[in-house]
Design a protein around this motif. Structure first.
Motif, PDB file in Angstrom:
ATOM      1  N   LYS A  18     -17.676 105.489 -21.427  1.00  0.00           N
ATOM      2  CA  LYS A  18     -17.704 106.681 -20.578  1.00  0.00           C
ATOM      3  C   LYS A  18     -18.370 106.366 -19.225  1.00  0.00           C
ATOM      4  O   LYS A  18     -17.872 106.761 -18.166  1.00  0.00           O
ATOM      5  N   TRP A  20     -18.621 103.349 -17.801  1.00  0.00           N
ATOM      6  CA  TRP A  20     -17.731 102.460 -17.068  1.00  0.00           C
ATOM      7  C   TRP A  20     -16.611 103.264 -16.385  1.00  0.00           C
ATOM      8  O   TRP A  20     -16.332 103.092 -15.207  1.00  0.00           O
ATOM      9  N   LEU A  21     -15.980 104.158 -17.124  1.00  0.00           N
ATOM     10  CA  LEU A  21     -14.878 104.947 -16.565  1.00  0.00           C
ATOM     11  C   LEU A  21     -15.359 105.884 -15.466  1.00  0.00           C
ATOM     12  O   LEU A  21     -14.661 106.093 -14.471  1.00  0.00           O
ATOM     13  N   ARG A  22     -16.547 106.445 -15.632  1.00  0.00           N
ATOM     14  CA  ARG A  22     -17.097 107.331 -14.601  1.00  0.00           C
ATOM     15  C   ARG A  22     -17.387 106.561 -13.316  1.00  0.00           C
ATOM     16  O   ARG A  22     -17.064 107.005 -12.220  1.00  0.00           O
ATOM     17  N   LEU A  24     -15.983 103.748 -12.381  1.00  0.00           N
ATOM     18  CA  LEU A  24     -14.695 103.329 -11.850  1.00  0.00           C
ATOM     19  C   LEU A  24     -13.985 104.478 -11.135  1.00  0.00           C
ATOM     20  O   LEU A  24     -13.442 104.294 -10.045  1.00  0.00           O
ATOM     21  N   SER A  25     -14.010 105.661 -11.725  1.00  0.00           N
ATOM     22  CA  SER A  25     -13.312 106.792 -11.093  1.00  0.00           C
ATOM     23  C   SER A  25     -13.987 107.183  -9.776  1.00  0.00           C
ATOM     24  O   SER A  25     -13.294 107.510  -8.805  1.00  0.00           O
ATOM     25  N   CYS A  26     -15.304 107.135  -9.719  1.00  0.00           N
ATOM     26  CA  CYS A  26     -16.008 107.447  -8.463  1.00  0.00           C
ATOM     27  C   CYS A  26     -15.676 106.410  -7.388  1.00  0.00           C
ATOM     28  O   CYS A  26     -15.373 106.759  -6.237  1.00  0.00           O
ATOM     29  N   THR A  27     -15.716 105.135  -7.776  1.00  0.00           N
ATOM     30  CA  THR A  27     -15.408 104.063  -6.833  1.00  0.00           C
ATOM     31  C   THR A  27     -13.976 104.186  -6.323  1.00  0.00           C
ATOM     32  O   THR A  27     -13.715 104.072  -5.124  1.00  0.00           O
ATOM     33  N   THR A  28     -13.051 104.438  -7.233  1.00  0.00           N
ATOM     34  CA  THR A  28     -11.640 104.554  -6.869  1.00  0.00           C
ATOM     35  C   THR A  28     -11.411 105.722  -5.915  1.00  0.00           C
ATOM     36  O   THR A  28     -10.663 105.602  -4.936  1.00  0.00           O
ATOM     37  N   LYS A  29     -12.053 106.853  -6.184  1.00  0.00           N
ATOM     38  CA  LYS A  29     -11.909 108.045  -5.337  1.00  0.00           C
ATOM     39  C   LYS A  29     -12.428 107.772  -3.923  1.00  0.00           C
ATOM     40  O   LYS A  29     -11.770 108.089  -2.927  1.00  0.00           O
ATOM     41  N   GLU A  31     -12.923 104.809  -2.500  1.00  0.00           N
ATOM     42  CA  GLU A  31     -12.120 103.755  -1.885  1.00  0.00           C
ATOM     43  C   GLU A  31     -10.793 104.302  -1.357  1.00  0.00           C
ATOM     44  O   GLU A  31     -10.357 103.941  -0.261  1.00  0.00           O
TER      45      GLU A  31
END
Length: 161
Positions: A18, A20-22, A24-29, A31
């Protein structure tokens, strides 16, 4: 009886996944927003901006292989990005003083000026995107992520032969 993946997960696995996914989703958003703004505002891609950022930190220039390692992309990608920036007169290839067969890449004066302007605006964008997080929470996140980074590097060191 065969266990499926979910039944093999412990609470720590679930929480780690959870987290890791959180992250990753923040970084992706963030970026995606930065990519879009760089393209719209400056007509530049994030990889080109990142390459220029590496060169700005190393005015003496960096060899293509070093750029590839730092940016974690293939040498072919670095060559393509460098070719584009060189056509725009933002970078120049110069013979490496330590190895006459190799080349280093440096920002030109125009490249330094363009990057300086972009970096200033980029910093404001990041501040804007994170403005709703308190200073205290930012400090805590930095501390926690620093600990995580330390643990990951320590683990990597232990696993080396």
């Amino acid at each position: 009886m065969q266990l499926d993946l979910e039944s093999r997960l412990t609470n720590d696995h679930h929480q780690s996944l959870k987290l890791w996914l959180r992250m990753l989703s923040c970084t992706t958003k963030i970026e995606a927003e930065i990519r879009s703004r760089l393209r719209t505002e400056f007509g530049i891609t994030l990889p080109r901006f990142d390459l220029m950022a590496q060169l700005e930190r190393h005015p003496e220039g960096l060899r293509m292989g070093e750029l590839s390692k730092r940016m974690m992309v293939t040498g072919g990608n670095i060559t393509g990005i460098t070719d584009q920036l060189e056509q725009e007169k933002l970078v120049v290839r110069v013979p490496d003083p330590k190895d006459g067969r190799a080349f280093s890449v440096k920002l030109t004066a125009a490249g330094r000026k363009a990057f300086s302007e972009m970096a200033e605006v980029h910093e404001r964008w990041v501040a804007e995107l994170l403005q709703d997080i308190t200073q205290e929470d930012k400090g805590q996140l930095i501390d926690l992520l620093s600990q995580m980074k330390g643990h990951l590097y320590a683990r990597e060191e232990k696993e080396k032969p």
